[in-house]
Write a protein that holds these residues in place. Structure first.
Motif, PDB file in Angstrom:
ATOM      1  N   LEU B  56       7.750  59.961 -17.883  1.00  0.00           N
ATOM      2  CA  LEU B  56       7.426  58.510 -18.327  1.00  0.00           C
ATOM      3  C   LEU B  56       8.617  57.582 -17.583  1.00  0.00           C
ATOM      4  O   LEU B  56       8.203  56.663 -17.028  1.00  0.00           O
ATOM      5  N   ALA B  57       9.591  58.217 -17.775  1.00  0.00           N
ATOM      6  CA  ALA B  57      10.909  57.335 -17.504  1.00  0.00           C
ATOM      7  C   ALA B  57      10.708  57.153 -15.780  1.00  0.00           C
ATOM      8  O   ALA B  57      10.977  56.116 -15.010  1.00  0.00           O
ATOM      9  N   ASP B  58      10.243  58.203 -14.905  1.00  0.00           N
ATOM     10  CA  ASP B  58      10.273  58.172 -13.419  1.00  0.00           C
ATOM     11  C   ASP B  58       8.672  57.668 -13.184  1.00  0.00           C
ATOM     12  O   ASP B  58       8.364  57.462 -12.106  1.00  0.00           O
ATOM     13  N   GLY B  59       7.828  57.327 -14.104  1.00  0.00           N
ATOM     14  CA  GLY B  59       6.503  57.032 -14.026  1.00  0.00           C
ATOM     15  C   GLY B  59       5.649  58.278 -13.070  1.00  0.00           C
ATOM     16  O   GLY B  59       4.906  57.531 -12.073  1.00  0.00           O
ATOM     17  N   ARG B 229       9.116  49.136  -3.375  1.00  0.00           N
ATOM     18  CA  ARG B 229      10.599  49.412  -2.920  1.00  0.00           C
ATOM     19  C   ARG B 229      11.379  49.396  -4.051  1.00  0.00           C
ATOM     20  O   ARG B 229      12.397  50.271  -4.120  1.00  0.00           O
ATOM     21  N   ARG B 230      11.014  48.842  -5.257  1.00  0.00           N
ATOM     22  CA  ARG B 230      11.675  49.036  -6.579  1.00  0.00           C
ATOM     23  C   ARG B 230      11.533  50.472  -7.146  1.00  0.00           C
ATOM     24  O   ARG B 230      12.308  50.851  -7.682  1.00  0.00           O
ATOM     25  N   ALA B 231      10.355  50.778  -7.112  1.00  0.00           N
ATOM     26  CA  ALA B 231      10.036  52.162  -7.685  1.00  0.00           C
ATOM     27  C   ALA B 231      10.948  53.249  -6.961  1.00  0.00           C
ATOM     28  O   ALA B 231      11.244  54.055  -7.425  1.00  0.00           O
ATOM     29  N   GLU B 232      10.767  52.922  -5.373  1.00  0.00           N
ATOM     30  CA  GLU B 232      11.449  54.059  -4.702  1.00  0.00           C
ATOM     31  C   GLU B 232      12.955  53.789  -5.075  1.00  0.00           C
ATOM     32  O   GLU B 232      13.855  55.001  -5.182  1.00  0.00           O
ATOM     33  N   ALA B 233      13.693  52.717  -5.182  1.00  0.00           N
ATOM     34  CA  ALA B 233      14.914  52.707  -5.589  1.00  0.00           C
ATOM     35  C   ALA B 233      15.340  53.361  -6.844  1.00  0.00           C
ATOM     36  O   ALA B 233      16.350  53.814  -7.117  1.00  0.00           O
ATOM     37  N   LEU B 234      14.386  52.952  -7.914  1.00  0.00           N
ATOM     38  CA  LEU B 234      14.510  53.669  -9.105  1.00  0.00           C
ATOM     39  C   LEU B 234      14.524  55.198  -9.089  1.00  0.00           C
ATOM     40  O   LEU B 234      15.317  55.978  -9.669  1.00  0.00           O
TER      41      LEU B 234
END
Lengths: 109, 238
Positions: B56-59, B229-234
């Protein structure tokens, strides 16, 4: 209030088919290797008439998945299907992107 | 999948509640793992629950191997939201396109002739002042806010709320000149330079968009890009 997204929503459609008394199966992409058109978690719902909504590939393997889904609707047993370039069947059904996918098929009880 | 599970997943989606469906691939036995509880016939030990929380944390959905065999953890995270301030012509193109992209869309405009259900048949329409509307919907990290009114009386209060929130995207329609004036006003209202810099303005990717529908495409393309981009960075940071 219905939105465009609702008409695209796979679980929503599966629920509507069940409510209408139809047999329904769900197929879900479980694992992908290499370039595959749809990510893990992508779903396809199939009714007992062979109608489908959603996708588990770019259209390459849906035909084969629907066949297994109809079998799952009639015997109630889940199935784990492998499609990939190392698999004879993949050439037949044509996963042309060269990727491999594993698809889980289950009946909606 | 049990029909109850299907309904529970729909309920969680509407309630914007994150959930993981764990399915044992050998026999289809399943459980739903929420932040605070677990339901279902598949017995879930600490290892599955911990793996579900990580997923869940990484989606990201994933398969894990546990004592009873392979278990698929299918994550369902709340849909991204788009709040459009200004029920204008561009909004009429933006709202249905965003719905098709599976955004949960709200259009806010206090002007009744603009914010009518007839103009926006399939999305939530609020005839509120923009700041009240934004606060009513609740701006979280999964929310994009776009202002389209061209009217500082309506755009500025919305931007003040959006820039102080965790919104992943804030865009505001207007020329470079309009944007410079907007900066003066918002800084005078206590917005910092760093907060102001979060505004995408002029809004949208530069694709030569002219018509309302083309501008909607450019805005949505930019929102998708910023979100990806935000998801990749996370994920890179995890």
């Amino acid at each position: 209030m219905t939105s465009v997204a609702d008409t695209l929503d796979v679980l929503d459609q599966a629920g509507k088919w069940r409510a209408a008394g139809k047999g329904v199966a769900l197929a879900t992409v479980i694992v992908t290797w290499g370039s595959s058109p749809r990510p893990v978690g992508s779903r396809l719902a199939i009714d007992d008439g062979g109608n489908m909504v959603g996708s588990v590939s770019g259209g390459c393997i849906e035909g084969a998945v629907v066949k297994e889904a109809l079998a799952a609707i009639s015997d109630g047993k889940p199935r784990l299907l492998d499609f990939g370039v190392t698999d004879e069947q993949a050439w037949d059904v044509g996963l042309a992107c060269g990727g491999k996918v594993q698809v889980f098929v289950e009946k909606v009880e | 999948m049990k029909l109850d599970t299907l309904h529970a997943l729909a309920t969680a989606r509407t309630a914007r509640q994150p959930v993981v469906r764990a399915t044992r691939l050998a026999d289809g036995a399943e459980a739903l793992i929420y932040a605070d509880r677990t339901e279902g016939a598949l017995s879930t030990d600490g290892a599955i629950v911990a793996a579900a929380r990580r997923a869940l944390a990484d989606g990201r959905s994933t398969t894990v191997e546990i004592a009873g065999g392979m278990v698929f953890l299918h994550t369902q995270t709340p849909a991204s939201r788009l709040i459009v301030v200004g029920a204008v012509h561009i909004a009429q193109a933006l709202a249905p396109m965003a719905s098709m992209l599976e955004f949960d869309v709200t259009v806010i405009d206090p002007r009744r002739s603009f914010a009518s259900d007839a103009r926006f048949p399939a999305v939530r329409v609020l005839q509120d002042w923009p700041d009240d509307g934004l606060n009513a919907v609740g701006v979280d990290a999964a929310t994009a806010v776009v202002t389209l009114t061209h009217d500082p009386k309506l755009d500025d209060p919305a931007l003040e709320v959006a820039l102080r929130s965790e919104a992943f995207y804030v865009g505001s329609l207007g020329s470079k000149r309009t944007h410079a004036k907007r900066r003066e006003r918002l800084l005078a209202a206590g917005i910092t330079d760093a907060q102001f810099a979060r505004i995408q303005g002029p809004v949208g990717l530069s694709i030569g968009a002219k018509s309302p529908a083309e501008i909607a495409v450019s805005i949505l393309a930019q929102i998708i890009e910023v979100r990806a981009r935000r998801a990749e960075a996370l994920q890179a940071a995890a």
